[in-house]
Design a protein around this motif. Structure first.
Motif, PDB file in Angstrom:
ATOM      1  N   GLU A 225       0.974  -1.488   0.055  1.00  0.00           N
ATOM      2  CA  GLU A 225      -0.149  -0.152  -0.096  1.00  0.00           C
ATOM      3  C   GLU A 225       0.728   1.314   0.299  1.00  0.00           C
ATOM      4  N   THR A 226       1.970   1.067   0.543  1.00  0.00           N
ATOM      5  CA  THR A 226       2.885   2.434   0.486  1.00  0.00           C
ATOM      6  C   THR A 226       4.192   1.958   0.083  1.00  0.00           C
ATOM      7  N   PRO A 227       5.119   3.128  -0.647  1.00  0.00           N
ATOM      8  CA  PRO A 227       6.360   2.930  -0.856  1.00  0.00           C
ATOM      9  C   PRO A 227       7.358   2.374   0.372  1.00  0.00           C
ATOM     10  N   PHE A 228       6.809   2.693   1.284  1.00  0.00           N
ATOM     11  CA  PHE A 228       7.709   2.154   2.569  1.00  0.00           C
ATOM     12  C   PHE A 228       7.542   0.635   2.675  1.00  0.00           C
ATOM     13  N   GLU A 229       6.326   0.331   2.765  1.00  0.00           N
ATOM     14  CA  GLU A 229       6.037  -1.157   2.854  1.00  0.00           C
ATOM     15  C   GLU A 229       6.509  -2.003   1.726  1.00  0.00           C
ATOM     16  N   SER A 230       6.738  -1.217   0.463  1.00  0.00           N
ATOM     17  CA  SER A 230       7.586  -1.942  -0.723  1.00  0.00           C
ATOM     18  C   SER A 230       9.055  -2.186  -0.292  1.00  0.00           C
ATOM     19  N   LEU A 231       9.495  -0.922   0.048  1.00  0.00           N
ATOM     20  CA  LEU A 231      10.782  -0.909   0.509  1.00  0.00           C
ATOM     21  C   LEU A 231      11.098  -2.195   1.507  1.00  0.00           C
ATOM     22  N   ARG A 232      10.330  -2.375   2.530  1.00  0.00           N
ATOM     23  CA  ARG A 232      10.559  -3.476   3.451  1.00  0.00           C
ATOM     24  C   ARG A 232      10.359  -4.938   2.603  1.00  0.00           C
ATOM     25  N   GLY A 233       9.151  -4.926   1.877  1.00  0.00           N
ATOM     26  CA  GLY A 233       8.919  -6.125   1.481  1.00  0.00           C
ATOM     27  C   GLY A 233       9.882  -6.668   0.324  1.00  0.00           C
ATOM     28  N   LEU A 234      10.646  -5.704  -0.338  1.00  0.00           N
ATOM     29  CA  LEU A 234      11.599  -6.343  -1.267  1.00  0.00           C
ATOM     30  C   LEU A 234      12.713  -7.138  -0.475  1.00  0.00           C
ATOM     31  N   ARG A 235      12.625  -6.889   0.697  1.00  0.00           N
ATOM     32  CA  ARG A 235      14.058  -7.615   1.223  1.00  0.00           C
ATOM     33  C   ARG A 235      13.527  -8.830   1.207  1.00  0.00           C
ATOM     34  N   TYR A 236      12.519  -9.405   1.466  1.00  0.00           N
ATOM     35  CA  TYR A 236      11.889 -10.853   1.402  1.00  0.00           C
ATOM     36  C   TYR A 236      11.987 -11.065   0.138  1.00  0.00           C
ATOM     37  N   ALA A 237      11.618 -10.503  -0.865  1.00  0.00           N
ATOM     38  CA  ALA A 237      12.050 -10.992  -2.429  1.00  0.00           C
ATOM     39  C   ALA A 237      13.295 -11.191  -2.713  1.00  0.00           C
ATOM     40  N   ARG A 238      13.993 -10.448  -2.417  1.00  0.00           N
ATOM     41  CA  ARG A 238      15.589 -10.491  -2.639  1.00  0.00           C
ATOM     42  C   ARG A 238      16.020 -11.558  -1.921  1.00  0.00           C
ATOM     43  N   GLY A 239      15.682 -11.836  -0.774  1.00  0.00           N
ATOM     44  CA  GLY A 239      16.269 -13.096   0.267  1.00  0.00           C
ATOM     45  C   GLY A 239      15.836 -14.182  -0.557  1.00  0.00           C
ATOM     46  N   ALA A 240      14.457 -14.424  -0.957  1.00  0.00           N
ATOM     47  CA  ALA A 240      13.917 -15.788  -1.332  1.00  0.00           C
ATOM     48  C   ALA A 240      14.359 -16.042  -2.538  1.00  0.00           C
ATOM     49  N   ALA A 241      14.945 -14.985  -3.540  1.00  0.00           N
ATOM     50  CA  ALA A 241      15.333 -15.374  -4.592  1.00  0.00           C
ATOM     51  C   ALA A 241      16.875 -15.892  -4.600  1.00  0.00           C
ATOM     52  N   ALA A 242      17.344 -15.284  -3.492  1.00  0.00           N
ATOM     53  CA  ALA A 242      18.750 -15.644  -3.236  1.00  0.00           C
ATOM     54  C   ALA A 242      19.062 -17.133  -2.736  1.00  0.00           C
ATOM     55  N   MET A 243      17.880 -17.341  -1.845  1.00  0.00           N
ATOM     56  CA  MET A 243      17.733 -18.831  -1.396  1.00  0.00           C
ATOM     57  C   MET A 243      17.609 -19.737  -2.722  1.00  0.00           C
ATOM     58  N   ALA A 244      16.921 -19.329  -3.425  1.00  0.00           N
ATOM     59  CA  ALA A 244      16.818 -20.385  -4.631  1.00  0.00           C
ATOM     60  C   ALA A 244      18.094 -20.418  -5.373  1.00  0.00           C
ATOM     61  N   LYS A 245      18.881 -19.255  -5.730  1.00  0.00           N
ATOM     62  CA  LYS A 245      20.008 -18.961  -6.498  1.00  0.00           C
ATOM     63  C   LYS A 245      21.148 -19.789  -5.623  1.00  0.00           C
ATOM     64  N   GLY A 246      21.288 -19.609  -4.417  1.00  0.00           N
ATOM     65  CA  GLY A 246      22.064 -20.396  -3.695  1.00  0.00           C
ATOM     66  C   GLY A 246      22.269 -21.826  -3.791  1.00  0.00           C
ATOM     67  N   THR A 247      20.714 -22.054  -3.478  1.00  0.00           N
ATOM     68  CA  THR A 247      20.759 -23.712  -3.504  1.00  0.00           C
ATOM     69  C   THR A 247      21.208 -24.356  -4.895  1.00  0.00           C
ATOM     70  N   TYR A 248      20.543 -23.607  -5.912  1.00  0.00           N
ATOM     71  CA  TYR A 248      20.859 -24.042  -7.234  1.00  0.00           C
ATOM     72  C   TYR A 248      22.745 -24.167  -7.457  1.00  0.00           C
ATOM     73  N   ASP A 249      23.090 -22.968  -7.324  1.00  0.00           N
ATOM     74  CA  ASP A 249      24.731 -22.906  -7.631  1.00  0.00           C
ATOM     75  C   ASP A 249      25.419 -23.798  -6.730  1.00  0.00           C
ATOM     76  N   ALA A 250      25.018 -24.156  -5.463  1.00  0.00           N
ATOM     77  CA  ALA A 250      25.832 -25.167  -4.758  1.00  0.00           C
ATOM     78  C   ALA A 250      25.491 -26.285  -5.210  1.00  0.00           C
TER      79      ALA A 250
END
Length: 452
Positions: free
Chosen positions: A117-142
């Protein structure tokens, strides 16, 4: 039949508290004639009144380009690995299943950030998106041999160093105390989250010596980096909006210490041993006699928030997060006053039982009214609204008790628990503006003494 002012307020509740301006002084001489019993349909109508709209935000213009960069970073991480692992690449079926789940979570988190609903919520929420994507990438690359745990741990140490450098390089510079306090509390929370991601990766890891273990470590590193990026963006955007910043550092520190002493002294007026039961007894109540009443839940809910605020004060002072400590003082004092208000109301015979769905409805409308009155108070709008974000969510929690999948139809606990949440919201919201004045008034007094 003509509509009462309470009926009008009820009809507006679903559009959020922001739409209730001008409806905050209910005429208590107009009583409801609805004496319906606690039937499920009537309680669902209470739930359908809606919840107040208090999304998290800060008084800083978050750049759309910054959000786009974060979204692109998450998408880049996710696009660098396939949607599924093939058995030829990774024979281990368990690893393939974990990867598939991680990939799906990342896709879902990316989609969710577009609905914030707000840019600040998006800012916080994108932490989870970046982390979740890194979980996938790290698992695959390893899994395919391109990344090791040692590689990720080296990254983690680099991020820790960046966090410490940012923390040591940040002072409380701002334009006016109300705005500065809310901005720096947000910055501190983002920095604390960055540290917590890294610490928790070692303490609470689900996997050991495996590709998914590398993935969850990379998740922590990326989430920490995203939180730090957010903290830096908020601070820099705030400072860029100020032509002649004032240094509040000494005043924030001394005020936090002062209010910590006051709140600790006020907490000492209640029993320290015996938990909440002893606190309730200390007010002259028999906890057993109050069992299964809204009164008991109301007393517990308000005092639990007192303890939460005190914990934030202590942790804030211990880690030199003085804005966090000041907001913690606001939480503790708001709910201490709400607790005292609740004690007075219960001694006058209120909240002993739930007699009808109309009583639950009135409690919810009372909460919405109090939230709107506090939101409309323009004396210290930033700190007051920051406090209301935490308070307003209790309305939604009360609504949840009335949901079909929480209790069976007709279970009296649904009405009792919901009413207690609504009443807690009302009492706390009614104290919020005065406590904001107390915190910022103390800060103003401390500023007058700084350097003398």
């Amino acid at each position: 039949m003509p509509r009462t002012r309470r009926d009008v307020l009820a009809s507006l509740a679903g559009v959020g508290v922001a739409g209730l301006a001008g409806c905050t002084a209910l005429d208590t001489s107009e009583s409801e004639s609805d004496d319906s019993e606690l039937d499920a349909a009537a309680l669902r109508e209470v739930r359908e009144l809606g919840s107040p709209a208090f999304p998290a935000r800060i008084p800083v213009p978050i750049a759309e380009s910054f959000l786009e960069l974060n979204h692109a970073r998450a998408r880049e991480l996710l696009d660098s690995c396939p949607e599924t692992m093939s058995p030829e690449e990774v024979p281990n079926e368990a690893v393939r299943e974990i990867y598939a789940e991680a990939y799906a979570d990342a896709v879902e988190d990316l989609e969710r950030t577009t609905a914030d609903e707000t840019p600040f919520e998006s800012l916080r929420g994108l932490r989870y998106a970046r982390g979740a994507a890194a979980m996938a990438k790290g698992t695959y690359d390893a899994a395919v041999g391109d990344l090791t745990e040692a590689d990720v741990r080296d990254e983690a140490e680099s991020v820790r160093a960046d966090i410490e450098s940012f923390r040591l390089g940040t002072r409380y510079l701002g334009d006016e105390p109300d705005r500065a306090l809310v901005v720096y509390e947000a910055v501190e929370n983002l920095v604390a989250a960055a540290v917590r991601y890294l610490d928790n990766a070692d303490e609470y890891g689900r996997y050991a010596d495996s590709a998914p273990r590398v993935g969850e470590l990379l998740d922590a590193v990326e989430s920490a980096r995203a939180s730090l990026d957010g903290a830096r963006h908020v601070r820099d955007r705030y400072l860029a909006s100020i032509s002649d910043p004032v240094d509040f550092t000494d005043a924030f520190e001394s005020t936090a210490s002062s209010l910590a002493g006051i709140t600790e002294d006020r907490r000492a007026e209640y029993p320290e041993e015996g938990g909440l039961e002893a606190v309730i007894e200390g007010e002259g109540f028999d906890p057993e006699a109050l069992e299964s009443t809204p009164a008991k839940d109301l007393l517990v809910e308000t005092f639990v928030e007192v303890e939460r605020g005190l914990q934030d004060i202590r942790e804030g002072l211990r880690s030199d997060r003085f804005a966090t400590a000041l907001v913690g003082a606001h939480t503790a004092e708001t709910h201490r006053r709400a607790f005292e208000d609740a004690v007075t109301a219960i001694k006058r015979g209120r909240y002993e039982s739930v007699e009808s769905a109309a009583a639950v409805r009135d409690a919810k409308l009372g909460a919405l009214e109090a939230l709107e009155a506090a939101r409309s108070d323009g004396s210290n709008p930033h700190l007051t609204r920051r406090a209301l974000v935490d308070i307003a969510h209790m309305v939604g929690r009360g609504d949840d008790y009335l949901a079909d999948d929480y209790y069976e139809d007709g279970d009296p606990r649904a009405a009792r628990n919901a009413l207690a949440q609504y009443a807690t919201t009302e009492f706390a919201a009614r104290e919020t503006s005065d406590v904001s004045a107390w915190v910022l008034g103390t800060l103003a007094a401390e500023r007058g003494g700084v350097g003398r």
